[in-house]
Each structure stands twice: as C-alpha cells, then as structure tokens.
Design an enzyme around this catalytic site. Structure first.
Site, PDB file in Angstrom:
ATOM      1  N   SER A   1      17.436 -49.889 -28.533  1.00 38.82           N
ATOM      2  CA  SER A   1      16.429 -49.524 -27.527  1.00 38.82           C
ATOM      3  C   SER A   1      16.653 -48.095 -27.041  1.00 38.82           C
ATOM      4  CB  SER A   1      16.416 -50.520 -26.360  1.00 38.82           C
ATOM      5  OG  SER A   1      17.702 -50.855 -25.906  1.00 38.82           O
TER       6      SER A   1
ATOM      7  N   GLY B   1      22.689 -49.256 -26.666  1.00 36.39           N
ATOM      8  CA  GLY B   1      23.703 -48.315 -27.133  1.00 36.39           C
ATOM      9  C   GLY B   1      23.494 -48.023 -28.603  1.00 36.39           C
ATOM     10  N   LEU B   2      24.249 -47.077 -29.116  1.00 32.11           N
ATOM     11  CA  LEU B   2      24.127 -46.689 -30.515  1.00 32.11           C
ATOM     12  C   LEU B   2      24.520 -47.828 -31.457  1.00 32.11           C
ATOM     13  CD1 LEU B   2      25.765 -43.139 -30.365  1.00 32.11           C
ATOM     14  CD2 LEU B   2      23.327 -43.636 -30.681  1.00 32.11           C
ATOM     15  N   SER B   3      24.041 -47.754 -32.684  1.00 33.39           N
ATOM     16  CA  SER B   3      24.471 -48.700 -33.711  1.00 33.39           C
ATOM     17  C   SER B   3      25.979 -48.563 -33.891  1.00 33.39           C
ATOM     18  CB  SER B   3      23.762 -48.363 -35.034  1.00 33.39           C
ATOM     19  OG  SER B   3      24.202 -49.227 -36.057  1.00 33.39           O
ATOM     20  N   GLY B   4      26.675 -49.679 -33.876  1.00 36.06           N
ATOM     21  CA  GLY B   4      28.126 -49.652 -34.038  1.00 36.06           C
ATOM     22  C   GLY B   4      28.894 -49.563 -32.734  1.00 36.06           C
ATOM     23  N   SER B   5      28.176 -49.520 -31.611  1.00 33.33           N
ATOM     24  CA  SER B   5      28.862 -49.385 -30.314  1.00 33.33           C
ATOM     25  C   SER B   5      29.497 -50.695 -29.847  1.00 33.33           C
ATOM     26  CB  SER B   5      27.889 -48.868 -29.243  1.00 33.33           C
ATOM     27  OG  SER B   5      26.795 -49.755 -29.075  1.00 33.33           O
ATOM     28  N   GLY B   6      29.008 -51.823 -30.384  1.00 35.45           N
ATOM     29  CA  GLY B   6      29.588 -53.112 -30.009  1.00 35.45           C
ATOM     30  C   GLY B   6      28.639 -54.033 -29.264  1.00 35.45           C
ATOM     31  N   LYS B   7      27.362 -53.726 -29.274  1.00 36.40           N
ATOM     32  CA  LYS B   7      26.379 -54.521 -28.529  1.00 36.40           C
ATOM     33  C   LYS B   7      26.365 -55.987 -28.954  1.00 36.40           C
ATOM     34  CE  LYS B   7      22.926 -52.020 -29.870  1.00 36.40           C
ATOM     35  NZ  LYS B   7      23.742 -51.177 -30.756  1.00 36.40           N
ATOM     36  N   SER B   8      26.245 -56.231 -30.246  1.00 36.85           N
ATOM     37  CA  SER B   8      26.143 -57.615 -30.738  1.00 36.85           C
ATOM     38  C   SER B   8      27.426 -58.396 -30.480  1.00 36.85           C
ATOM     39  CB  SER B   8      25.817 -57.629 -32.238  1.00 36.85           C
ATOM     40  OG  SER B   8      24.532 -57.105 -32.470  1.00 36.85           O
TER      41      SER B   8
END
Length: 199
Positions: A108, A34-41
């Site tokens: 990715s 997902g985009l940076s800031g989407s909450g992946k981490s």
C-alpha cells in the site's frame, strides 16, 4: 462511478455491536504497510496466531493471497494498485462489521489510498502499522527474488525500485524490523491493542 438510483442500502437486523457482544471482543483493522521484504506478512501471521490463542476471531488478508482470487484481474500499475487497496478496504469494512479483527499485509505505497481505507471505518477501527525497514535491507532479504527481477528489468513498477513508497506520516504504531526482533514487534503491537482496550 456513481451508484444507480435503483440501488438502496438494506439495513441488517443484526448490528455490528451485537456481533461484537456475541463474540466478546472489539473488531478492527490492523493495516501493515511497508516495502516488500520488510516483514509485513510474517508479523501479520504472528499477530493472528496471538489473537486467535486469546480467543479473538481474526482473519489475515495478505497481498499475494488476495491476488490469487479477489484481485487476480489487477496488475501493478498505479491505477490497479489503487483499486487493489480500495477493494481490500471495502472487504475489511465488511469483516469489521461482522465482528472480525482484520489483519492486512499490503505494501500500500500511497498515503492517499491508506487514508481512503481509514475513512471507510469508524473511530478506533483502523490501526496503521508502519513496518520500517531500509530498502537495502529489504533487498538483502529479497525472500521472493522480486528485487533482483526488478533490477534486471523483469518486473516493472516495483515499489522502491521504479515506483515510489510514501511512508506513513502519523501511523498508530511503527515497528523497525531491521533492529527489532519479530517477537519485540509483536509485543509492541499487542501492548498497543491492550492499552486501547481493543483486546
């Protein structure tokens, strides 16, 4: 690049299945994209904690963390992004072979690269999770100030600004962090894993 004829695969005496039996659980990759800031981490670490508390050995491979070591020689060109994901795919494959549940958090952005990682693994070992969140919301969050820098020309080839993001076509799981709470998204992912008898 082709392998040298002098290189031969050495078969291990301990198998992946034996490691799984010893650990008492399946091994697999949860691939957050997902985009940076989407909450992946955030999601990756919440899932890691939940699995660990249930006795499931797991490890988080986070985009920023990996670039501090294994991939510190790579930049953000399309070619380097592809190599970044290739290395993570190979690392994930090794960890799955070791019996570990792997949780990755990488933008990715290219469908082709995510397909490559999937192809490295066996059936029921790759779970793609699309962390859906609009570009405007990700920019509003901008936890690392990256969008602001990209908009000001201080960062080039930034996904969503001047580099593309190709949304997954058929992810195993889609979570909407713009409308769902972290807790709701975590529950959805854990439910999927339980329904598939992975945990």
């Amino acid at each position: 690049m082709t392998l040298s004829k002098e290189i031969t695969w050495h078969q291990a005496l301990v198998t992946k299945q034996e490691r799984r039996e010893k650990l008492g659980h399946h091994s697999f990759v949860i691939w957050f994209t997902g985009l940076s800031g989407s909450g992946k981490s955030t999601l990756a670490n919440e899932i890691s904690r939940s699995l660990f508390d249930e006795g499931i050995l797991n490890y988080v491979l986070d985009g920023d963390n990996i670039r501090h070591g294994l991939n510190k020689d790579l930049h953000f060109s399309e070619e380097d992004r592809k190599e970044n994901i290739r290395r993570i795919g190979e690392t994930s494959k090794l960890l799955v072979d070791a019996g570990v549940a792997v949780i990755t958090a990488f933008i990715s952005p290219y469908e082709e690269d995510r397909k490559l990682v999937r192809s490295l693994l066996e059936m029921n070992e790759f779970i793609e999770v699309f962390v859906d969140c609009s570009l405007s919301e990700c920019e509003n969050r901008d936890p690392k100030g990256l969008y602001e820098k990209a908009r000001n020309g201080k960062i080039k080839d930034f996904t969503g600004v001047d580099a593309p993001y190709e949304k997954p076509l058929n992810p195993e799981i889609k979570v909407d962090t713009e409308r769902e709470s972290i807790n709701q998204s975590v529950k959805k992912i854990l439910k999927y894993l339980k329904n598939k008898n992975m945990i």
